[in-house]
Design an enzyme around this catalytic site. Structure first.
Site, PDB file in Angstrom:
ATOM      1  N   SER A  37      22.684  50.810  16.990  1.00  0.00           N
ATOM      2  CA  SER A  37      22.184  49.500  18.033  1.00  0.00           C
ATOM      3  C   SER A  37      21.642  48.555  16.713  1.00  0.00           C
ATOM      4  O   SER A  37      21.344  48.786  15.778  1.00  0.00           O
ATOM      5  CB  SER A  37      21.109  49.750  18.970  1.00  0.00           C
ATOM      6  OG  SER A  37      19.912  50.408  18.105  1.00  0.00           O
ATOM      7  N   CYS A  38      22.161  46.823  17.160  1.00  0.00           N
ATOM      8  CA  CYS A  38      22.144  45.806  16.525  1.00  0.00           C
ATOM      9  C   CYS A  38      20.610  45.096  17.169  1.00  0.00           C
ATOM     10  O   CYS A  38      19.994  44.895  16.291  1.00  0.00           O
ATOM     11  CB  CYS A  38      22.828  44.454  16.880  1.00  0.00           C
ATOM     12  SG  CYS A  38      24.566  44.675  16.082  1.00  0.00           S
ATOM     13  N   VAL A  39      19.267  45.598  17.760  1.00  0.00           N
ATOM     14  CA  VAL A  39      18.297  44.998  18.251  1.00  0.00           C
ATOM     15  C   VAL A  39      17.006  46.494  18.381  1.00  0.00           C
ATOM     16  O   VAL A  39      17.420  47.224  18.906  1.00  0.00           O
ATOM     17  CB  VAL A  39      18.288  44.626  19.818  1.00  0.00           C
ATOM     18  CG1 VAL A  39      18.560  42.899  19.734  1.00  0.00           C
ATOM     19  CG2 VAL A  39      19.255  45.112  20.557  1.00  0.00           C
TER      20      VAL A  39
END
Lengths: 160, 105
Positions: free
Chosen positions: B103-105
């Site tokens: 994931s990016c967050v």
């Protein structure tokens, strides 16, 4: 066999957020947070309309730009219909929530807890007649452009 | 697949150096991996995060986002960065015997 060039890893980023639409501010916020997640030092400088991200009264009212935004794939004349921007904003927020991307106020809290440093642009503060009290508590300082460059020493500057 | 010895066991690892199979994980492996990442001891805080990650991964097949960990693991965001400095999600996942997060967050 060719030898691969070894580059130094990025150690610090200085991200400028200059736009005041939801699609204008989120990329910068996500990149700053992503930097901290990788152990990269991160600072964010909010200037021009991007300043609204850290203005208490404005931060949760930021909307998607539906006019003059070809990426939306809707004609400008339709994008201009009252309510379109709110509608697009609701849709985008739903999609972001699925990815666990938080709303603006929570995102700022998250960035601050992650150790990212947040700064307001002095010129933008003066231009829009904002005072220090209008800023959220997480903001470290109001900087001139010169001070911004000073604090960005050693950083990759990313303008959004 | 590559193997390496961790806490006396020969273990398969993936291309990121994370455990290829999370079921072979135990606390000794966790401690050795943690030490390699500069974390000398696993405190209760570390363990809360590790067990939360492993439970979530077992039930959903995914590594939770930082936001979710900060809200649900019992360790808040600030503490997460203190416990796992310089890359909390990546480090916590590795120590927990899980693959590199996507994931990016």
């Amino acid at each position: 066999m060719t030898e691969e060039t070894k580059y130094e890893p990025i150690k610090k980023v200085s991200i400028v957020i200059s736009k005041g639409s939801l699609d204008g501010i989120y990329p910068g916020l996500i990149m700053a947070n992503g930097a901290r997640m990788e152990g990269i030092e991160a600072m964010v400088f909010f200037t021009f309309f991007g300043l609204e991200t850290i203005i208490k009264k404005r931060m949760n009212k930021i909307k998607v730009a539906t006019v003059g935004n070809p990426g939306m794939h809707i004609p400008t004349i339709i994008g201009a219909i009252p309510g379109m921007s709110s509608f697009a904003t609701t849709m985008m927020k739903k999609e972001m929530d699925k990815l666990d991307i938080p709303p603006v106020d929570e995102f700022i809290e998250m960035l601050s807890a992650a150790g990212a440093k947040l700064y307001a642009c002095k010129a933008a503060m003066d231009m829009f007649h904002y005072k220090k009290e209008d800023l959220i508590d997480e903001v470290e300082a109001i900087l001139t452009v010169g001070e911004f460059y000073e604090l960005s020493a050693g950083a990759q500057i990313i303008f959004t | 697949m590559e193997t390496r010895v961790i806490s006396g066991k020969t273990i398969e690892i993936d291309t990121d150096g994370n455990l290829a199979d999370h079921t072979v994980w135990d606390e000794n492996i966790a401690l050795e991996l943690a030490k390699e990442l500069g974390i000398d001891e696993l405190t209760d805080g570390h363990k809360k995060v590790i067990h939360y990650l492993r439970d979530e991964y077992k039930s959903s097949g995914e590594i939770p986002t930082m936001r979710k960990i900060g809200k649900k693991s019992g360790v808040d965001m600030k503490e997460l960065y203190k416990l796992f400095p310089d890359g909390p999600l990546k480090k916590a996942a590795k120590i927990s015997g899980l693959p590199k997060p996507k994931s990016c967050v």
